[in-house]
Design a protein around this motif. Structure first.
Motif, PDB file in Angstrom:
ATOM      1  N   GLY A   1      -1.936   3.194  -8.134  1.00 22.60           N
ATOM      2  CA  GLY A   1      -1.678   3.479  -6.727  1.00 22.60           C
ATOM      3  C   GLY A   1      -0.638   4.563  -6.563  1.00 22.60           C
ATOM      4  N   GLN A   2      -0.597   5.517  -7.515  1.00 25.05           N
ATOM      5  CA  GLN A   2       0.433   6.550  -7.523  1.00 25.05           C
ATOM      6  C   GLN A   2      -0.172   7.926  -7.783  1.00 25.05           C
ATOM      7  OE1 GLN A   2       3.685   5.411 -10.218  1.00 25.05           O
ATOM      8  NE2 GLN A   2       3.122   3.261  -9.873  1.00 25.05           N
TER       9      GLN A   2
ATOM     10  N   GLN B   1     -10.610   5.496   3.756  1.00 23.95           N
ATOM     11  CA  GLN B   1     -10.734   5.403   2.304  1.00 23.95           C
ATOM     12  C   GLN B   1     -12.196   5.664   1.952  1.00 23.95           C
ATOM     13  OE1 GLN B   1      -7.985   4.924   0.356  1.00 23.95           O
ATOM     14  NE2 GLN B   1      -6.829   4.987   2.252  1.00 23.95           N
TER      15      GLN B   1
ATOM     16  N   PRO C   1      -5.692   5.619  -9.299  1.00 21.62           N
ATOM     17  CA  PRO C   1      -5.943   4.479  -8.418  1.00 21.62           C
ATOM     18  C   PRO C   1      -5.425   3.165  -8.983  1.00 21.62           C
ATOM     19  CG  PRO C   1      -7.897   5.881  -8.575  1.00 21.62           C
ATOM     20  CD  PRO C   1      -6.935   6.353  -9.633  1.00 21.62           C
TER      21      PRO C   1
ATOM     22  N   HIS D   1       0.846  -1.193   0.000  1.00 23.12           N
ATOM     23  CA  HIS D   1       0.000   0.000   0.000  1.00 23.12           C
ATOM     24  C   HIS D   1       0.882   1.245   0.000  1.00 23.12           C
ATOM     25  CE1 HIS D   1      -2.928   2.986   1.423  1.00 23.12           C
ATOM     26  NE2 HIS D   1      -3.871   2.137   1.052  1.00 23.12           N
ATOM     27  N   PRO D   2       0.458   2.323  -0.669  1.00 26.56           N
ATOM     28  CA  PRO D   2       1.277   3.545  -0.687  1.00 26.56           C
ATOM     29  C   PRO D   2       1.640   4.064   0.699  1.00 26.56           C
ATOM     30  CG  PRO D   2      -0.456   3.691  -2.331  1.00 26.56           C
ATOM     31  CD  PRO D   2      -0.714   2.436  -1.567  1.00 26.56           C
TER      32      PRO D   2
END
Length: 390
Positions: free
Chosen positions: A270-271, A328, A267, A142-143
């Motif tokens: 994830g960046q 989230q 999304p 996860h980031p």
């Protein structure tokens, strides 16, 4: 929804949390341990939070298992942004409490952490950027776990002295177990560091061998220096700049384009990408103001139309709950516009992205929306160059 703050303080058996004097525009962090409240819940179970106003300060209380975290802010950020930051503070606490690994196995001596990790994770980073991530599709970091890992490495000068093997908890991956991180700086002066993760505590020599193979590849002439050069740009972006964008996407020099800055979230990857903070946002206080506006319009996008934020009602107290770390929340709106006389902000969400952009105060909503539409099309066409591959 409402809850009397005095009753909430009594809940913690007289351990009242007093409002802290915080200079305007600044934030203060406090964390303490809660006593005699029964069994501690899992760190990632749904926690409760309360918010109260004290003059110009918004104070957020977050209950996370055995901890109560408190944040007081007069920066103007919405409560969603503050609870998000407290979630990261809690995760940072978990990531460094290495003594807790004994408790994990005391509760379940037969627990086998190896089943959590089917492949080796690798992260290459510098002091200012994460350069590359190696991971399997079955287990994706996860980031926020990457952020915690980067912070752990960058805040420990001792890692620069020798190769290190240390336990680390990544709460999004598994909040009840530890991975083992092999840390080696490949270019100390340039801050280039390699981190390899394993679930096996006896894997030091295996990871050390893998690190040497990576190092041999990166020792090719000019490779490490190129990494250092690309990532040594000022905070707020790398090589991407507003001036270099196509004019139809808001590109141009100051005074020619109304676009000041943007933040694009993918999304799927994830960046997040954003350009450098160039003039007129080249001062730290203006960059802070820009990020606060992003937080405000993002929070507005997660609210249902017609609903108000409890943080905007001074003198009131509210309780709610959120899941994850940090919360989230699904977007409830596709476009949100905000202008305060000094700067305008637009949040624009498509089916595969979120785009947040800042414009000068004279820009109208329609112009900003068209610019964001064209900018999102251009970014999608440049994805292979702008995002790290999955």
């Amino acid at each position: 929804m409402g809850q009397n703050p005095t009753r909430r303080q009594k809940q913690y058996q007289g351990q009242a949390v007093q409002p802290l004097p915080v200079p305007k525009g600044q934030q203060r962090w406090v964390w303490g341990q809660k006593l005699s409240l029964g069994p501690a819940s899992s760190p990632l179970t749904v926690p409760k939070y309360s918010v109260i106003w004290a003059g110009a300060h918004l104070i957020v209380f977050v209950e996370r298992g055995p901890f109560i975290l408190v944040m007081a802010s007069a920066s103007g950020e919405p409560e969603a942004a503050l609870t998000c930051q407290l979630g990261l503070v809690h995760a940072q606490i978990l990531s460094i409490l290495s003594s807790s690994v004994d408790k994990v196995f005391a509760r379940n001596p037969s627990y086998d952490a190896r089943k959590l990790l089917g492949a080796l994770f690798g992260v290459l980073l510098t002091q200012k950027a994460i350069v590359a991530v190696a991971q399997s599709r079955a287990h994706v970091l996860h980031p926020h776990d990457l952020l915690l890992l980067a912070n752990l490495v960058r805040s420990n000068e001792s890692f620069k002295q020798a190769q290190t093997f240390t336990p680390v908890c990544l709460p999004h991956f598994n909040s009840a177990a530890f991975l083992h991180a092999y840390v080696q700086y490949l270019h100390v002066s340039g801050g280039v560091c390699l981190v390899l993760l394993s679930s096996q505590p006896e894997s030091f020599f295996k990871l050390a061998d893998a690190a040497q193979q990576v190092h041999r590849q990166l020792k090719q002439p000019g490779v490490l220096q190129a990494i250092v050069s690309v990532t040594e740009h000022e905070t707020g972006g790398g090589l991407l700049s507003i001036a270099d964008l196509p004019p139809q996407c808001g590109g141009g020099q100051v005074g020619v384009t109304p676009l000041l800055h943007f933040l694009y979230k993918s999304p799927t990857h994830g960046q997040v990408i954003m350009p450098a903070f160039d003039a007129p946002l080249d001062r730290h206080d203006l960059q802070l103001a820009a990020m606060q506006r992003y937080a405000i319009v993002h929070a507005a996008m997660t609210q249902k139309a017609g609903s108000g934020s409890s943080s905007s009602k001074k003198g009131s107290a509210a309780t709610a709950s959120y899941g994850g770390l940090p919360p989230q929340q699904s977007l409830q709106q596709q476009v949100h516009w905000r202008s305060d006389g000094s700067m305008s902000a637009l949040a624009y969400a498509g089916p595969e992205y979120e785009l947040y952009a800042l414009f000068d105060a004279m820009t109208d909503k329609d112009t900003a929306t068209r610019t964001c539409q064209r900018l999102s099309v251009w970014i999608k066409g440049q994805q292979s160059d702008l995002f790290m591959p999955l």
